[in-house]
Design a protein around this motif. Structure first.
Motif, PDB file in Angstrom:
ATOM      1  N   UNK A  89      39.910   6.825-132.706  1.00 18.42           N
ATOM      2  CA  UNK A  89      39.641   7.186-134.045  1.00 18.42           C
ATOM      3  C   UNK A  89      40.616   6.585-134.973  1.00 18.42           C
ATOM      4  N   UNK A  90      41.876   6.541-134.504  1.00 21.92           N
ATOM      5  CA  UNK A  90      43.062   6.050-135.443  1.00 21.92           C
ATOM      6  C   UNK A  90      42.825   4.512-135.671  1.00 21.92           C
ATOM      7  N   UNK A  91      42.270   3.826-134.526  1.00 20.20           N
ATOM      8  CA  UNK A  91      41.919   2.537-134.658  1.00 20.20           C
ATOM      9  C   UNK A  91      40.827   2.136-135.812  1.00 20.20           C
ATOM     10  N   UNK A  92      39.949   3.035-135.756  1.00 20.43           N
ATOM     11  CA  UNK A  92      38.619   2.934-136.812  1.00 20.43           C
ATOM     12  C   UNK A  92      39.051   2.997-138.244  1.00 20.43           C
ATOM     13  N   UNK A  93      40.123   4.195-138.128  1.00 19.58           N
ATOM     14  CA  UNK A  93      40.624   4.297-139.496  1.00 19.58           C
ATOM     15  C   UNK A  93      41.204   3.583-140.044  1.00 19.58           C
ATOM     16  N   UNK A  94      42.277   2.608-139.256  1.00 17.39           N
ATOM     17  CA  UNK A  94      43.029   1.615-139.609  1.00 17.39           C
ATOM     18  C   UNK A  94      42.151   0.319-140.055  1.00 17.39           C
ATOM     19  N   UNK A  95      41.027   0.166-139.381  1.00 11.95           N
ATOM     20  CA  UNK A  95      40.096  -0.729-139.550  1.00 11.95           C
ATOM     21  C   UNK A  95      39.422  -0.756-140.849  1.00 11.95           C
ATOM     22  N   UNK A  96      39.055   0.768-141.157  1.00  8.56           N
ATOM     23  CA  UNK A  96      38.460   0.910-142.613  1.00  8.56           C
ATOM     24  C   UNK A  96      39.336   1.138-143.764  1.00  8.56           C
ATOM     25  N   UNK A  97      40.836   1.295-143.271  1.00 10.04           N
ATOM     26  CA  UNK A  97      41.636   1.292-144.477  1.00 10.04           C
ATOM     27  C   UNK A  97      41.787   2.666-145.176  1.00 10.04           C
ATOM     28  N   UNK A  98      41.366   3.673-144.186  1.00 11.86           N
ATOM     29  CA  UNK A  98      41.320   5.064-144.595  1.00 11.86           C
ATOM     30  C   UNK A  98      42.192   6.102-143.795  1.00 11.86           C
ATOM     31  N   UNK A  99      42.596   7.305-144.351  1.00 14.80           N
ATOM     32  CA  UNK A  99      43.473   8.000-143.522  1.00 14.80           C
ATOM     33  C   UNK A  99      42.666   8.484-142.263  1.00 14.80           C
ATOM     34  N   UNK A 100      43.269   8.668-141.260  1.00 10.15           N
ATOM     35  CA  UNK A 100      42.494   9.031-139.931  1.00 10.15           C
ATOM     36  C   UNK A 100      42.141  10.403-140.135  1.00 10.15           C
ATOM     37  N   UNK A 101      42.955  11.366-140.802  1.00  7.41           N
ATOM     38  CA  UNK A 101      41.985  12.771-140.871  1.00  7.41           C
ATOM     39  C   UNK A 101      40.909  12.695-141.867  1.00  7.41           C
ATOM     40  N   UNK A 102      40.831  11.775-142.729  1.00  4.10           N
ATOM     41  CA  UNK A 102      39.732  11.784-143.372  1.00  4.10           C
ATOM     42  C   UNK A 102      38.347  11.324-142.735  1.00  4.10           C
ATOM     43  N   UNK A 103      38.852  10.088-141.654  1.00  3.41           N
ATOM     44  CA  UNK A 103      37.856   9.533-141.073  1.00  3.41           C
ATOM     45  C   UNK A 103      37.143  10.580-139.962  1.00  3.41           C
ATOM     46  N   UNK A 104      38.164  11.605-139.493  1.00  2.00           N
ATOM     47  CA  UNK A 104      37.745  12.462-138.473  1.00  2.00           C
ATOM     48  C   UNK A 104      36.857  13.622-139.067  1.00  2.00           C
ATOM     49  N   UNK A 105      37.321  14.168-140.389  1.00  2.00           N
ATOM     50  CA  UNK A 105      36.429  15.125-141.026  1.00  2.00           C
ATOM     51  C   UNK A 105      35.199  14.541-140.914  1.00  2.00           C
TER      52      UNK A 105
END
Length: 207
Positions: free
Chosen positions: A52-68
């Motif tokens: 999840x952190x890797x995808x968030x980094x790739x998208x350039x978004x905060x990890x908590x936002x991606x997970x939500x």
């Protein structure tokens, strides 16, 4: 002795039609501006904190936002698939009320708590299961999935016994049972020898 079931692959057939999951992961990727590819979907399901952190980094978004976003899309899609009948209980789940006459029953699942509770409500098994345990909604809960013992601890807090039989379909379920000291019945719907919940019923007579 408590008999505790996994949900997906044991009571709920959520994998014969995975269109709901593909849609949920695709919508998640679109929401953060990433391409909807098989590789990107695989990074979101099954989830790990690292993926999840890797995808968030790739998208350039905060990890908590991606997970939500990912967690909400997953839950909404799965509940909608259950409501529409796209996914539903295995036919042999009709044996569960019979088992409840003999044993206290519970569910431990890596699926979110709301999915577990909704399943029980939709298939009219309210009151049949004494304990329902699903994962929490925080990103940290991803690291507490089976075979981690966290979900067992939540079960044990709500029961008055140390004797359990866990019915699961995955190797992770077997390791989960071993780590927590539960007896284990492997429900393997494709290869057997325990292929149905009717077979599980017969196996339980050995305990």
């Amino acid at each position: 002795m408590h008999v505790v079931f996994d949900l997906d692959g044991v009571l709920l057939d959520s994998e014969s039609n995975l269109s709901w999951l593909d849609r949920a992961m695709g919508e998640t990727l679109e929401a953060v501006g990433l391409e909807d590819t098989e590789e990107n979907r695989a990074s979101l399901f099954p989830p790990t904190e690292a993926s999840i952190r890797s995808v968030a980094d790739a998208a350039g978004v905060p990890v908590e936002r991606l997970w939500t976003i990912r967690n909400r899309r997953y839950i909404d899609a799965k509940l909608a698939a259950m409501e529409s009948g796209t996914i539903g209980p295995y036919p042999d789940a009709d044996v569960v009320p019979e088992l409840a006459d003999r044993y206290p029953l519970g569910i431990i699942s890596n699926s979110p708590q709301v999915v577990v509770e909704t399943f029980v409500e939709q298939v009219a098994l309210d009151g049949v299961f004494e304990v329902l345990v699903g994962r929490g909604t925080a990103l940290a809960d991803v690291s507490r999935l089976k075979p981690d013992t966290h979900l067992y601890d939540r079960l044990h807090e709500q029961t008055t016994t140390d004797e359990y039989v866990y019915v699961g379909d995955q190797e992770s379920d077997r390791r989960f049972a071993e780590r927590t000291g539960m007896a284990f019945i492997h429900l393997d719907r494709e290869r057997g020898p325990t292929r149905t919940l009717y077979d599980v019923r017969d196996r339980l007579a050995e305990y």
